[in-house]
Design a protein around this motif. Structure first.
Motif, short mmCIF file in Angstrom:
data_model
loop_
_atom_site.label_atom_id
_atom_site.label_comp_id
_atom_site.label_asym_id
_atom_site.label_seq_id
_atom_site.Cartn_x
_atom_site.Cartn_y
_atom_site.Cartn_z
N TRP A 1 11.88 -0.36 4.00
CA TRP A 1 12.26 -1.74 4.29
C TRP A 1 13.55 -2.11 3.58
O TRP A 1 14.46 -2.70 4.16
CB TRP A 1 11.14 -2.69 3.85
CG TRP A 1 11.59 -4.11 3.79
CD1 TRP A 1 11.63 -5.01 4.81
CD2 TRP A 1 12.11 -4.80 2.64
NE1 TRP A 1 12.14 -6.22 4.37
CE2 TRP A 1 12.45 -6.11 3.05
CE3 TRP A 1 12.32 -4.42 1.31
CZ2 TRP A 1 12.98 -7.04 2.17
CZ3 TRP A 1 12.85 -5.35 0.44
CH2 TRP A 1 13.18 -6.65 0.87
N PHE A 2 13.65 -1.75 2.29
CA PHE A 2 14.84 -2.09 1.52
C PHE A 2 16.07 -1.39 2.08
O PHE A 2 17.14 -1.98 2.21
CB PHE A 2 14.64 -1.71 0.05
CG PHE A 2 15.84 -1.97 -0.80
CD1 PHE A 2 16.11 -3.25 -1.27
CD2 PHE A 2 16.72 -0.95 -1.13
CE1 PHE A 2 17.24 -3.50 -2.05
CE2 PHE A 2 17.84 -1.18 -1.91
CZ PHE A 2 18.09 -2.47 -2.37
N GLY A 3 15.92 -0.10 2.43
CA GLY A 3 17.04 0.64 2.98
C GLY A 3 17.55 0.01 4.28
O GLY A 3 18.76 -0.11 4.49
N ALA B 1 18.62 9.93 0.76
CA ALA B 1 19.24 9.97 -0.56
C ALA B 1 18.53 9.02 -1.53
O ALA B 1 18.35 9.33 -2.71
CB ALA B 1 20.72 9.62 -0.46
N LEU B 2 18.12 7.85 -1.04
CA LEU B 2 17.39 6.91 -1.88
C LEU B 2 16.06 7.51 -2.31
O LEU B 2 15.68 7.44 -3.49
CB LEU B 2 17.16 5.60 -1.12
CG LEU B 2 16.24 4.57 -1.78
CD1 LEU B 2 16.78 4.16 -3.14
CD2 LEU B 2 16.08 3.34 -0.87
N GLU B 3 15.35 8.12 -1.38
CA GLU B 3 14.07 8.74 -1.71
C GLU B 3 14.26 9.90 -2.68
O GLU B 3 13.42 10.12 -3.58
CB GLU B 3 13.36 9.21 -0.45
CG GLU B 3 12.88 8.07 0.45
CD GLU B 3 12.10 8.56 1.64
OE1 GLU B 3 11.99 9.79 1.82
OE2 GLU B 3 11.57 7.71 2.39
N ALA B 4 15.35 10.63 -2.54
CA ALA B 4 15.64 11.73 -3.46
C ALA B 4 15.88 11.20 -4.87
O ALA B 4 15.45 11.81 -5.86
CB ALA B 4 16.85 12.52 -2.98
N SER C 1 0.81 -1.22 0.00
CA SER C 1 0.00 0.00 0.00
C SER C 1 0.84 1.26 0.00
O SER C 1 0.32 2.36 -0.23
CB SER C 1 -0.92 0.02 1.23
OG SER C 1 -0.15 0.05 2.43
N SER C 2 2.15 1.15 0.23
CA SER C 2 3.00 2.33 0.33
C SER C 2 4.38 2.03 -0.21
O SER C 2 5.11 1.22 0.35
CB SER C 2 3.10 2.78 1.80
OG SER C 2 4.14 3.71 1.97
N MET C 3 4.76 2.69 -1.29
CA MET C 3 6.10 2.50 -1.83
C MET C 3 7.16 3.13 -0.92
O MET C 3 8.31 2.72 -0.92
CB MET C 3 6.20 3.08 -3.23
CG MET C 3 5.47 2.26 -4.28
SD MET C 3 5.93 0.49 -4.26
CE MET C 3 7.67 0.58 -4.63
N ARG C 4 6.76 4.12 -0.13
CA ARG C 4 7.73 4.68 0.82
C ARG C 4 8.09 3.63 1.87
O ARG C 4 9.24 3.53 2.29
CB ARG C 4 7.15 5.92 1.49
CG ARG C 4 8.19 6.63 2.34
CD ARG C 4 7.68 7.92 2.93
NE ARG C 4 8.79 8.74 3.41
CZ ARG C 4 8.64 9.90 4.03
NH1 ARG C 4 7.42 10.40 4.22
NH2 ARG C 4 9.70 10.57 4.44
N GLU C 5 7.11 2.85 2.28
CA GLU C 5 7.38 1.79 3.24
C GLU C 5 8.27 0.71 2.62
O GLU C 5 9.15 0.16 3.26
CB GLU C 5 6.07 1.19 3.75
CG GLU C 5 6.28 0.21 4.91
CD GLU C 5 4.98 -0.22 5.54
OE1 GLU C 5 4.99 -1.28 6.22
OE2 GLU C 5 3.96 0.48 5.37
N PRO D 1 7.69 12.74 -5.70
CA PRO D 1 8.26 12.11 -4.51
C PRO D 1 7.68 10.74 -4.26
O PRO D 1 6.59 10.40 -4.75
CB PRO D 1 7.89 13.09 -3.38
CG PRO D 1 6.69 13.82 -3.90
CD PRO D 1 6.88 13.93 -5.38
N VAL D 2 8.40 9.93 -3.47
CA VAL D 2 7.95 8.57 -3.20
C VAL D 2 6.62 8.56 -2.47
O VAL D 2 5.84 7.61 -2.59
CB VAL D 2 9.03 7.81 -2.40
CG1 VAL D 2 9.17 8.38 -0.99
CG2 VAL D 2 8.75 6.32 -2.35
N THR D 3 6.30 9.65 -1.77
CA THR D 3 5.01 9.73 -1.07
C THR D 3 3.83 9.79 -2.03
O THR D 3 2.69 9.56 -1.64
CB THR D 3 4.98 10.96 -0.16
OG1 THR D 3 5.36 12.13 -0.92
CG2 THR D 3 5.94 10.81 1.02
#
Length: 322
Positions: A190-192, A204-207, A182-186, A216-218
């Protein structure tokens, strides 16, 4: 790798973010000779009856199989259902849905996402996935429904909601989501954590995701994207899913009454794709047999179906799959 990730995010966070993003978008090669590979090979025989297609898109091309129901006189181009697999999957894992959809008089196409199966490419990100899905939709449309599993659901949501400014918005009358996050930010978080990124590395990954996607990932919040789509949606998820916990389904179900959640048990994250009761639910939903007829004169964003939202304990955070 974890010590290197921590060192990198302190010395060169931008470079670390780019490397982390590359790893994030690179699916592992399937192991040969294991039980899962044998199972997929067995399912792949179900694709042999389909017409092979190579569908080009701006980045490369994807391998697809198109299935046609028996021809009927006086009927134009029949609507098509697109089957979309998840991370490390391939078209073959969606094969169980083909026969009942054909029997209902629908065309069906299953394709390998970029960097999966017989398709080209070494990486898969959301913009690439949406571009490939849009190309397939143009090639086989009109699209009656998209049936998507796991990370394929994230791609379908972004495409139907028009989340990516540089990618075309896809139109489909119905949507089936099977065990999607439900959330790509989550997912990114998790991956980070898995590779050892701290707060600076994750930022930096989200950027980097923002740079590549243009948003944005949000922006890839599933419930908000579902609301922008607004069409009839069937959500299938197992309470015992260890890869994408059931809490993700509960979050998506909150999008609105047009989302119908059918909780499952004992099927995990992948066996759900071949369970007879799940296949029957999908076929009934896509063909409209499971609900009253919709008013076809209404815009797609105003159509609603009856909700069937299970109240269950929330699952844990995203852990293994996409």
């Amino acid at each position: 790798m974890r010590p290197l990730a921590r060192l990198g995010e302190n010395l060169a966070p931008g470079l670390t973010g780019r490397i982390a993003f590359r790893l994030f978008c690179t699916p592992p090669r399937p192991k040969q000779g294991n039980h899962r590979a044998a199972s997929v090979k067995s399912l792949a025989t179900r694709l042999e009856a389909g017409t092979p297609l190579s569908v080009p898109f701006p980045c490369s091309s994807v391998a697809a199989r198109l299935f046609e129901p028996p021809q009927r006189d006086g009927v134009g181009t029949l609507p098509c259902v697109i089957l979309l697999h998840g991370w490390t999957g391939q078209a073959a894992v969606m094969a169980a849905f083909i026969k009942p959809l054909l029997k209902a008089g629908l065309r069906v196409v299953a394709f390998d996402l970029p960097a999966h199966g017989d398709s080209t490419g070494a990486t898969l990100d959301l913009p690439t996935g949406v571009a490939s899905l849009a190309a397939v939709a143009r090639a086989v449309g009109p699209v009656e429904a998209i049936v998507a599993h796991s990370f394929g659901g994230s791609i379908a949501l972004a495409a139907l909601a028009g989340t990516l400014p540089a990618q075309p918005r896809i139109v489909a009358r119905r949507l089936v989501l099977i065990a999607p996050p439900s959330s790509m930010r989550e997912v990114a978080g998790w991956f980070g954590a898995r590779i050892g990124l701290g707060p600076r590395g994750l930022q930096a990954l989200e950027a980097r995701i923002h740079t590549v996607a243009g948003v944005p990932v949000t922006a890839f919040a599933g419930a908000a994207q579902l609301q922008r789509y607004g069409g009839p949606t069937l959500l299938l998820h197992c309470r015992d899913d260890r890869e994408v916990p059931f809490a993700h389904a509960q979050a998506l179900a909150d999008a609105g009454p047009f989302v119908r959640l059918e909780a499952q048990n004992g099927l995990g994250h992948r066996r759900i794709l071949t369970a007879p009761r799940v296949v029957a639910l999908v076929a009934d939903f896509v063909t409209g047999r499971a609900e009253p007829a919709l008013d076809q004169t209404q815009p797609i964003n105003s159509r609603r179906t009856t909700a069937s939202i299970a109240s269950t304990p929330a699952g844990e955070s995203f852990r293994q799959g996409r």
